[in-house]
Design a protein around this motif. Structure first.
Motif, mmCIF file in Angstrom:
data_model
loop_
_atom_site.group_PDB
_atom_site.id
_atom_site.type_symbol
_atom_site.label_atom_id
_atom_site.label_comp_id
_atom_site.label_asym_id
_atom_site.label_seq_id
_atom_site.Cartn_x
_atom_site.Cartn_y
_atom_site.Cartn_z
ATOM 1 N N UNK A 1 0.875 5.210 -6.218
ATOM 2 C CA UNK A 1 0.135 4.668 -7.354
ATOM 3 C C UNK A 1 0.799 5.054 -8.669
ATOM 4 N N UNK A 2 1.219 6.288 -8.749
ATOM 5 C CA UNK A 2 1.821 6.737 -10.011
ATOM 6 C C UNK A 2 3.111 5.988 -10.311
ATOM 7 N N UNK B 1 0.813 -1.225 0.000
ATOM 8 C CA UNK B 1 0.000 0.000 0.000
ATOM 9 C C UNK B 1 0.837 1.262 0.000
ATOM 10 N N UNK C 1 3.404 2.008 -1.650
ATOM 11 C CA UNK C 1 4.006 2.408 -2.941
ATOM 12 C C UNK C 1 3.043 3.365 -3.627
ATOM 13 N N UNK D 1 -2.987 -3.989 -12.915
ATOM 14 C CA UNK D 1 -3.306 -3.192 -11.722
ATOM 15 C C UNK D 1 -4.474 -3.809 -10.950
ATOM 16 N N UNK E 1 3.880 3.087 -9.259
ATOM 17 C CA UNK E 1 3.503 1.721 -9.589
ATOM 18 C C UNK E 1 3.013 1.633 -11.029
ATOM 19 N N UNK E 2 2.215 2.615 -11.403
ATOM 20 C CA UNK E 2 1.676 2.634 -12.767
ATOM 21 C C UNK E 2 2.781 2.843 -13.787
ATOM 22 N N UNK F 1 -2.917 -6.387 -8.798
ATOM 23 C CA UNK F 1 -2.203 -5.772 -7.675
ATOM 24 C C UNK F 1 -3.164 -5.264 -6.605
ATOM 25 N N UNK F 2 -4.258 -4.652 -7.076
ATOM 26 C CA UNK F 2 -5.203 -4.092 -6.108
ATOM 27 C C UNK F 2 -6.019 -5.171 -5.434
ATOM 28 N N UNK F 3 -6.124 -6.291 -6.105
ATOM 29 C CA UNK F 3 -6.876 -7.398 -5.504
ATOM 30 C C UNK F 3 -6.066 -8.080 -4.409
ATOM 31 N N UNK F 4 -4.718 -7.937 -4.467
ATOM 32 C CA UNK F 4 -3.862 -8.608 -3.473
ATOM 33 C C UNK F 4 -4.099 -8.020 -2.081
#
Lengths: 186, 192
Positions: free
Chosen positions: A114-115, A110, A112, A180, A117-118, A183-186
């Motif tokens: 978002x940008x 969490x 990291x 993504x 990561x993207x 990743x967000x589901x993790x």
């Protein structure tokens, strides 16, 4: 007298060549670097490729003074140099392997941003694109490059460039969304 | 607190791709490139100079070796020969193969080819070396020289004198023989 005039002519030609080369370096080194970087994604390698590009130009001798569109000519050489170095640096990997690698290394932490990561994901997704689509897309990200110049560089027509960029963008969005989501589901 | 997933649309992708492509080289790229180019341009000139030095040195050494070889110890003197002895000519391998197992023997004066090469292809030593005699003839004495000059200049008289000398010698021998016969009672043939 003939010898003297030929020596003077050769000296003048050499001076003209050196001047043309220096002007080309000063005006287009940044573009050459960006083209190399778009392929190699590494500052050090991109700078080496830039130097290699201009070294090749120097080896061509007086040809630079006869080239009408130096910018496009340099861009083509830079592209070839970068592709050659990229192939030497790492063996070709297929897109599926790249995506698997991406999934296995994707961070779901969490903290990291978002940008970041993207951006990281974007790098990897673009790297996973087939070369036919990756080339036009990465070149289109360089602000100095128009579709016409990209078409000239890749020796395809301008419509094909636009079509490939469009398809590449679609694939990137799809893959990024999937990634993504994971990743967000993790 | 979980971060929110970005809205993946064209606008976001445009911005992301702009960031992706907007990379700047480190400051002074142009100067670095020009410096490297000048260094690389100078390298072939240095290389050419190095190779020319190596080539010149090699040539000088080769020339020195040739000169030393030519000024080396003189070739061994030809073996002296006794006058009148036959000379064994060198034979080629082809000749032996052809069935002549023994070297071809020729007289030293048999070769009349001025080029010093036998008509059948075998090499013959220079005639000057072969005409040397052992023991080498000593120079004529003063009396012999005077006699030779007299014979050259007054040939007829010399012939008459020589005949007279021969007759005189014969008479002397006959007188000696008769004296021996009277002394020992034997003929000159029996005395011998």
């Amino acid at each position: 007298m003939g010898t003297v005039s030929s020596i003077v002519g050769a000296t003048t030609a050499a001076q003209t060549r050196d001047e043309a080369l220096e002007i080309a370096v000063r005006e287009h080194a940044r573009l050459v670097f960006r083209i190399a970087y778009s392929v190699l994604r590494n500052h050090h390698d991109a700078e080496d490729a830039t130097q290699e590009t201009f070294f090749r130009v120097m080896r061509y001798g007086g040809k630079i003074s006869r080239v009408t569109d130096v910018r496009s000519w340099l861009a083509r050489i830079a592209w070839r140099v970068a592709i050659e170095r990229h192939k030497k640096r790492q063996p070709a990997t297929d897109a599926a392997h790249e995506i698997d690698l991406l999934r296995s290394t994707a961070s779901g932490a969490d903290d990291i941003l978002v940008q970041a990561e993207a951006a990281n994901a974007l790098e990897k997704v673009i790297a996973s694109l087939p070369e036919k689509l990756r080339g036009p897309l990465v070149l289109s990200t360089i602000e100095e490059m128009s579709s016409a110049e990209i078409a000239k560089m890749l020796e395809i027509d301008e419509a094909a460039v636009r079509s490939r960029v469009f398809r590449a963008r679609q694939i990137v969005i799809e893959r990024l969304a999937a990634l993504l989501e994971i990743n967000h589901a993790k | 607190m979980r971060s929110e997933r970005p809205q993946l649309d064209d606008q976001w992708l445009d911005a992301a791709l702009r960031r992706y492509g907007s990379v700047e080289p480190r400051a002074g790229l142009e100067l670095r490139v020009l410096t490297v180019l000048r260094e690389r341009e100078a390298q072939p000139a240095r290389s050419r100079l190095w190779w020319s030095v190596v080539l010149a040195t090699g040539t000088a050494v080769a020339a020195a070796l040739v000169i030393i070889a030519s000024l080396g110890p003189p070739p061994a003197a030809p073996r002296p020969r006794i006058a009148g002895t036959p000379v064994i000519a060198k034979t080629s391998t082809k000749r032996n193969v052809a069935g002549r197992e023994h070297p071809h023997i020729v007289h030293r004066f048999a070769n009349t080819n001025p080029a010093g090469r036998a008509s059948d292809g075998t090499s013959v030593e220079p005639s000057a070396a072969r005409r040397e005699q052992f023991p080498s003839p000593s120079p004529l004495s003063e009396q012999e020289q005077l006699l030779a000059r007299y014979v050259r200049e007054h040939y007829q008289q010399a012939v008459l004198v020589a005949r007279a000398q021969v007759e005189l010698l014969k008479q002397d021998r006959l007188e000696d023989a008769r004296a021996d016969e009277q002394r020992f009672g034997k003929t000159p043939e029996q005395v011998k």
